[in-house]
Motif scaffolding. Structure first.
Motif, PDB file in Angstrom:
ATOM      1  N   HIS A 147     -41.263  60.916  93.999  1.00 20.05           N
ATOM      2  CA  HIS A 147     -39.934  60.737  93.898  1.00 20.05           C
ATOM      3  C   HIS A 147     -39.164  61.873  94.386  1.00 20.05           C
ATOM      4  O   HIS A 147     -39.367  63.019  94.006  1.00 20.05           O
ATOM      5  CB  HIS A 147     -39.424  60.585  92.174  1.00 20.05           C
ATOM      6  CG  HIS A 147     -38.115  60.059  92.156  1.00 20.05           C
ATOM      7  ND1 HIS A 147     -37.042  60.918  92.088  1.00 20.05           N
ATOM      8  CD2 HIS A 147     -37.350  58.743  91.918  1.00 20.05           C
ATOM      9  CE1 HIS A 147     -35.944  60.185  92.170  1.00 20.05           C
ATOM     10  NE2 HIS A 147     -36.159  58.961  91.752  1.00 20.05           N
ATOM     11  N   PRO A 148     -38.093  61.743  95.256  1.00 11.90           N
ATOM     12  CA  PRO A 148     -37.415  62.677  95.819  1.00 11.90           C
ATOM     13  C   PRO A 148     -37.020  63.962  95.129  1.00 11.90           C
ATOM     14  O   PRO A 148     -37.181  64.908  95.386  1.00 11.90           O
ATOM     15  CB  PRO A 148     -36.388  62.143  96.648  1.00 11.90           C
ATOM     16  CG  PRO A 148     -36.680  60.679  96.881  1.00 11.90           C
ATOM     17  CD  PRO A 148     -37.472  60.236  95.567  1.00 11.90           C
ATOM     18  N   ALA A 149     -36.394  63.387  93.962  1.00  8.64           N
ATOM     19  CA  ALA A 149     -35.699  64.440  93.052  1.00  8.64           C
ATOM     20  C   ALA A 149     -36.969  65.410  92.536  1.00  8.64           C
ATOM     21  O   ALA A 149     -36.920  66.632  92.244  1.00  8.64           O
ATOM     22  CB  ALA A 149     -34.947  63.788  91.920  1.00  8.64           C
ATOM     23  N   ARG A 150     -37.892  64.817  92.217  1.00 10.17           N
ATOM     24  CA  ARG A 150     -39.288  65.538  91.577  1.00 10.17           C
ATOM     25  C   ARG A 150     -39.604  66.292  92.531  1.00 10.17           C
ATOM     26  O   ARG A 150     -40.136  67.505  92.333  1.00 10.17           O
ATOM     27  CB  ARG A 150     -40.248  64.647  90.971  1.00 10.17           C
ATOM     28  CG  ARG A 150     -39.652  63.762  89.579  1.00 10.17           C
ATOM     29  CD  ARG A 150     -40.677  62.826  88.914  1.00 10.17           C
ATOM     30  NE  ARG A 150     -42.001  63.475  88.924  1.00 10.17           N
ATOM     31  CZ  ARG A 150     -43.051  62.850  88.540  1.00 10.17           C
ATOM     32  NH1 ARG A 150     -43.237  61.609  88.308  1.00 10.17           N
ATOM     33  NH2 ARG A 150     -44.272  63.507  88.199  1.00 10.17           N
ATOM     34  N   THR A 151     -39.882  65.643  93.900  1.00 11.29           N
ATOM     35  CA  THR A 151     -40.471  66.375  94.733  1.00 11.29           C
ATOM     36  C   THR A 151     -39.703  67.718  95.345  1.00 11.29           C
ATOM     37  O   THR A 151     -40.375  68.750  95.587  1.00 11.29           O
ATOM     38  CB  THR A 151     -40.626  65.460  96.066  1.00 11.29           C
ATOM     39  OG1 THR A 151     -41.506  64.380  95.721  1.00 11.29           O
ATOM     40  CG2 THR A 151     -41.532  66.084  97.234  1.00 11.29           C
TER      41      THR A 151
END
Length: 292
Positions: free
Chosen positions: A61-65
């Motif tokens: 997920h972009p936010a987690r990454t």
């Protein structure tokens, strides 16, 4: 089973996101300056997790990454005051500020900022590689210089061992002429004709200041001095010695050559009056081809 309750789900999300940031805060390898920036993302990431059910389902997920990459990048910081650390913390601050000011419900902001952060770290890695190569090259150059200087010192020691030269002449050989030979050794090596000529220069210089008792030697001396002086002058010019200093260096030799012509030993050379013995400097003289 308990009925579905959005409030219960939100509490679980809050708990999981809180734990995620607790891991960051508990990691002793992350500098405090970085923790202070990353913890500001807790509310935005909580909002992202509530908006997108894929937040926990997908590890990419972009936010987690983005959060993971930002936290991981800080592990390399050993000195928060270093230039690299300052640049990294500045980039983290920029991203955090953009998220705090611009994130409402558009999750693509995390993808865009992740791409920008990757580009930043790639540039930093490329710059670090260049710096490392420069450091390695400088270290190798320093090592080569040290070895070259040692060899030049040993070569001069061997060339001077059996010679009784006056202090003024020794100062020239062990001073500027040594630097000339060092430059030649570094650029051309010990197998070059230039190196051999410059080493032989010492032998010829020694002969040139010995007292000449027979007319044949005195006649030969005039030609030798011409080439000897040009060789010395051009050699000193290659290491950047100013013209006036070269003239002063030559002036130290001139009395010994006058003494040699008169059949005197160099110990008495300072008592000999000198006048216009050496050839003047000529523009465009070839440094390497004038050795006697």
């Amino acid at each position: 089973l308990a009925p579905f309750c959005p409030r219960t789900l939100d509490n679980d999300v809050i708990d999981i996101v809180s734990r995620l940031f607790e891991y960051i805060l508990d990691d002793e390898n992350i500098p405090d300056e970085a923790k202070a920036l990353l913890v500001k993302l807790q509310i935005p990431l909580l909002k992202a997790a509530i908006l997108d059910k894929e937040f926990f389902a997908s590890k990419d997920h972009p936010a987690r990454t983005l959060l993971n990459e930002m936290a991981k990048s800080t592990l390399a910081i050993t000195d928060a005051c270093s230039e690299d650390a300052t640049l990294l913390l500045s980039e983290l601050r920029r991203i955090v500020d953009i998220i705090l000011a611009g994130f409402a419900d558009d999750l693509t902001i995390f993808t865009r900022l992740f791409d920008e952060f990757q580009a930043f770290t790639a540039r930093q890695a490329a710059m670090e590689t260049i710096v490392q190569k420069k450091v390695a090259a400088k270290s190798k150059q320093k090592e080569s210089y040290t070895l070259a200087k040692k060899w030049v010192d040993e070569s001069l020691h061997a060339a001077l061992q059996q010679r009784n030269l006056p202090p003024a002449v020794m100062d020239i050989i062990l001073g500027p002429w040594q630097q000339v030979m060092l430059k030649t050794y570094l650029n051309q090596g010990q197998d070059s004709d230039t190196w051999r000529d410059q080493l032989r220069f010492i032998e010829i210089l020694d002969w040139s200041i010995q007292p000449k008792q027979i007319s044949m030697d005195r006649s030969k001396l005039a030609s030798v001095i011409y080439h000897l002086v040009n060789t010395l002058r051009n050699g000193l010019d290659t290491i950047g010695i100013p013209a006036d200093e070269i003239t002063q260096t030559l002036a130290q030799l001139e009395p010994y050559h006058f003494a040699s012509i008169k059949g005197l030993r160099h110990q008495k050379a300072t008592d000999v009056t000198t006048k216009f013995l050496y050839p003047p400097a000529q523009a465009g003289q070839n440094t390497q081809n004038d050795t006697a």
